[in-house]
Design a protein around this motif. Structure first.
Motif, PDB file in Angstrom:
ATOM      1  N   ASP A 103      34.670  32.356  35.654  1.00  0.00           N
ATOM      2  CA  ASP A 103      34.070  34.127  35.877  1.00  0.00           C
ATOM      3  C   ASP A 103      32.392  34.544  36.280  1.00  0.00           C
ATOM      4  OD1 ASP A 103      36.861  34.816  36.327  1.00  0.00           O
ATOM      5  OD2 ASP A 103      36.378  35.285  33.198  1.00  0.00           O
ATOM      6  N   ASP A 104      32.982  34.500  37.417  1.00  0.00           N
ATOM      7  CA  ASP A 104      31.187  35.835  37.685  1.00  0.00           C
ATOM      8  C   ASP A 104      30.642  37.250  36.670  1.00  0.00           C
ATOM      9  OD1 ASP A 104      31.848  36.842  39.419  1.00  0.00           O
ATOM     10  OD2 ASP A 104      31.177  35.806  41.181  1.00  0.00           O
ATOM     11  N   GLU A 105      29.947  37.682  37.001  1.00  0.00           N
ATOM     12  CA  GLU A 105      29.678  39.109  36.466  1.00  0.00           C
ATOM     13  C   GLU A 105      30.370  39.648  36.850  1.00  0.00           C
ATOM     14  OE1 GLU A 105      25.132  39.686  35.456  1.00  0.00           O
ATOM     15  OE2 GLU A 105      25.611  38.666  33.953  1.00  0.00           O
ATOM     16  N   ALA A 106      30.656  39.851  38.308  1.00  0.00           N
ATOM     17  CA  ALA A 106      31.173  40.396  39.230  1.00  0.00           C
ATOM     18  C   ALA A 106      33.240  40.717  39.183  1.00  0.00           C
ATOM     19  CB  ALA A 106      31.352  40.253  41.037  1.00  0.00           C
ATOM     20  N   ILE A 107      33.019  39.293  38.199  1.00  0.00           N
ATOM     21  CA  ILE A 107      34.725  39.563  37.582  1.00  0.00           C
ATOM     22  C   ILE A 107      35.148  40.241  36.903  1.00  0.00           C
ATOM     23  CG2 ILE A 107      36.208  37.878  36.783  1.00  0.00           C
ATOM     24  CD1 ILE A 107      35.562  36.430  39.241  1.00  0.00           C
ATOM     25  N   THR A 152      41.215  29.883  30.914  1.00  0.00           N
ATOM     26  CA  THR A 152      41.218  30.102  31.949  1.00  0.00           C
ATOM     27  C   THR A 152      41.991  31.069  32.212  1.00  0.00           C
ATOM     28  OG1 THR A 152      43.556  29.573  32.189  1.00  0.00           O
ATOM     29  CG2 THR A 152      42.305  27.572  32.873  1.00  0.00           C
ATOM     30  N   TYR A 153      41.873  32.009  31.760  1.00  0.00           N
ATOM     31  CA  TYR A 153      41.183  33.745  32.009  1.00  0.00           C
ATOM     32  C   TYR A 153      40.950  34.338  30.677  1.00  0.00           C
ATOM     33  CZ  TYR A 153      43.727  37.815  32.753  1.00  0.00           C
ATOM     34  OH  TYR A 153      44.712  39.113  33.481  1.00  0.00           O
ATOM     35  N   LEU A 154      39.461  34.064  30.974  1.00  0.00           N
ATOM     36  CA  LEU A 154      38.221  34.449  30.364  1.00  0.00           C
ATOM     37  C   LEU A 154      38.224  36.184  29.520  1.00  0.00           C
ATOM     38  CD1 LEU A 154      37.006  33.175  27.436  1.00  0.00           C
ATOM     39  CD2 LEU A 154      34.775  33.049  29.598  1.00  0.00           C
ATOM     40  N   ALA A 155      38.321  36.412  31.409  1.00  0.00           N
ATOM     41  CA  ALA A 155      37.451  37.799  30.984  1.00  0.00           C
ATOM     42  C   ALA A 155      38.843  38.950  31.045  1.00  0.00           C
ATOM     43  CB  ALA A 155      37.140  38.262  32.352  1.00  0.00           C
ATOM     44  N   ASN A 160      42.178  42.788  27.521  1.00  0.00           N
ATOM     45  CA  ASN A 160      42.916  42.798  26.818  1.00  0.00           C
ATOM     46  C   ASN A 160      42.931  43.441  25.537  1.00  0.00           C
ATOM     47  OD1 ASN A 160      44.264  42.562  28.684  1.00  0.00           O
ATOM     48  ND2 ASN A 160      45.051  40.657  28.939  1.00  0.00           N
ATOM     49  N   ALA A 161      41.898  42.180  24.273  1.00  0.00           N
ATOM     50  CA  ALA A 161      41.609  42.124  23.382  1.00  0.00           C
ATOM     51  C   ALA A 161      40.864  43.681  22.793  1.00  0.00           C
ATOM     52  CB  ALA A 161      40.383  41.370  22.830  1.00  0.00           C
ATOM     53  N   ALA A 162      39.865  44.236  23.847  1.00  0.00           N
ATOM     54  CA  ALA A 162      39.389  45.382  24.168  1.00  0.00           C
ATOM     55  C   ALA A 162      40.123  46.224  23.921  1.00  0.00           C
ATOM     56  CB  ALA A 162      37.828  45.206  24.647  1.00  0.00           C
ATOM     57  N   LEU A 163      41.673  46.475  24.728  1.00  0.00           N
ATOM     58  CA  LEU A 163      42.569  47.231  24.775  1.00  0.00           C
ATOM     59  C   LEU A 163      43.248  47.561  23.544  1.00  0.00           C
ATOM     60  CD1 LEU A 163      43.594  46.981  29.022  1.00  0.00           C
ATOM     61  CD2 LEU A 163      42.815  48.809  27.518  1.00  0.00           C
ATOM     62  N   ILE A 164      44.105  46.166  22.866  1.00  0.00           N
ATOM     63  CA  ILE A 164      44.194  46.478  22.020  1.00  0.00           C
ATOM     64  C   ILE A 164      43.539  47.852  21.042  1.00  0.00           C
ATOM     65  CG2 ILE A 164      45.292  44.842  20.116  1.00  0.00           C
ATOM     66  CD1 ILE A 164      45.992  43.156  21.871  1.00  0.00           C
ATOM     67  N   ASN A 165      42.416  46.900  20.494  1.00  0.00           N
ATOM     68  CA  ASN A 165      41.957  47.632  19.697  1.00  0.00           C
ATOM     69  C   ASN A 165      41.652  49.232  19.738  1.00  0.00           C
ATOM     70  OD1 ASN A 165      39.129  48.465  18.874  1.00  0.00           O
ATOM     71  ND2 ASN A 165      38.593  46.970  17.643  1.00  0.00           N
TER      72      ASN A 165
END
Length: 259
Positions: A103-107, A152-155, A160-165
């Motif tokens: 994962d680079d920063e663009a992703i 393997t789905y880091l970003a 998703n965690a932020a959206l749950i919050n």
């Protein structure tokens, strides 16, 4: 079951295929008028024609990028076309698979702009009208990696965690105005998006997509992946009058696969 929302108006993002398309079909069947938003104009027009041919509802296709700089104009077009919007379905958002090294920063930035900020900006646009009318439903399609991290789905998992919050916080803010905010965490669902995820994860794990699919199925007690209309049915219930005491909930539609 009478959902009690016939005549209401909804906007569905990411509506041209997969889960978004199934949600649009389910809501149209319940008598809800629709604004369909996605990047693919031809697919949106075809879906709008199909739904108006099957159901006595108004369907407006509006092509645009929820994660792009033209979002404010796009949302203005939705408001101009539909008048009031009672229901928001945030579904436009996908993140490529990748681990710490891939994962680079663009992703990360693309995922942040499209899914987290895209969802938030859509809600900010339509929530004031819902508050004024003291009725509204907001359903965010999120993803189980927000509670069950996948290296393997880091970003995507972090967003998703932020959206749950965000979903739970907005439920507390908007609930006193009778605007209900809930989320859906789909598990593996048989869509073209799932096929893309399989291919990406297989590449990261130096395996085959079939092996990745088999591992996913083994993780689900029901022994199969889900269908888009199974997610859509849960969404329609959350939008309904029957769910009038459901607020701040994150519902897994995953066959019991979330630990």
């Amino acid at each position: 079951m009478n959902l009690g929302i016939a005549g209401r108006t909804a906007v569905v993002t990411g509506a041209s295929k997969g889960i978004g398309r199934a949600i649009a079909e389910e809501l149209a069947g319940a008598g809800v008028h629709l604004a369909l938003v996605a990047r693919g104009a031809p697919a949106l027009r075809a879906l709008a024609d199909e739904l108006t041919g099957r159901y006595p509802v108004r369907v407006v296709p509006l092509a645009g990028d929820v994660g792009g700089p033209g979002l404010a104009q796009l949302l203005g077009e939705v408001s101009a076309a539909m008048g009031t919007v009672d229901i928001v379905i945030n579904n436009a958002g996908s993140t490529g698979s990748g681990d710490l090294h891939a994962d680079d920063e663009a992703i990360w930035k693309a995922a942040f702009d499209l899914k987290l900020m895209g969802y938030l900006r859509v809600i900010r646009h339509f929530a004031p009208g819902m508050i004024a009318r003291r009725w509204g439903r907001i359903v965010n399609i999120i993803g189980r990696t927000g509670v069950q991290p996948e290296p393997t789905y880091l970003a995507g998992g972090a967003i998703n965690a932020a959206l749950i919050n965000l979903t739970r916080a907005l439920a507390r803010e908007l609930g006193p105005h009778q605007v209900l905010v809930n989320g859906i965490n789909p598990g593996p669902i048989a869509t073209t998006r799932w096929q893309t995820i399989l291919a990406e994860r297989a590449l990261l794990q130096s395996g085959a997509a079939g092996e990745t699919q088999a591992r996913a199925i083994r993780s689900i007690p029901l022994g199969r992946i889900g269908e888009a209309d199974e997610v859509a049915a849960a969404v329609a219930f959350m939008c309904s009058e029957r769910a009038s005491f459901v607020n701040g909930s994150i519902v897994g539609v995953d066959g019991g696969g979330t630990a």
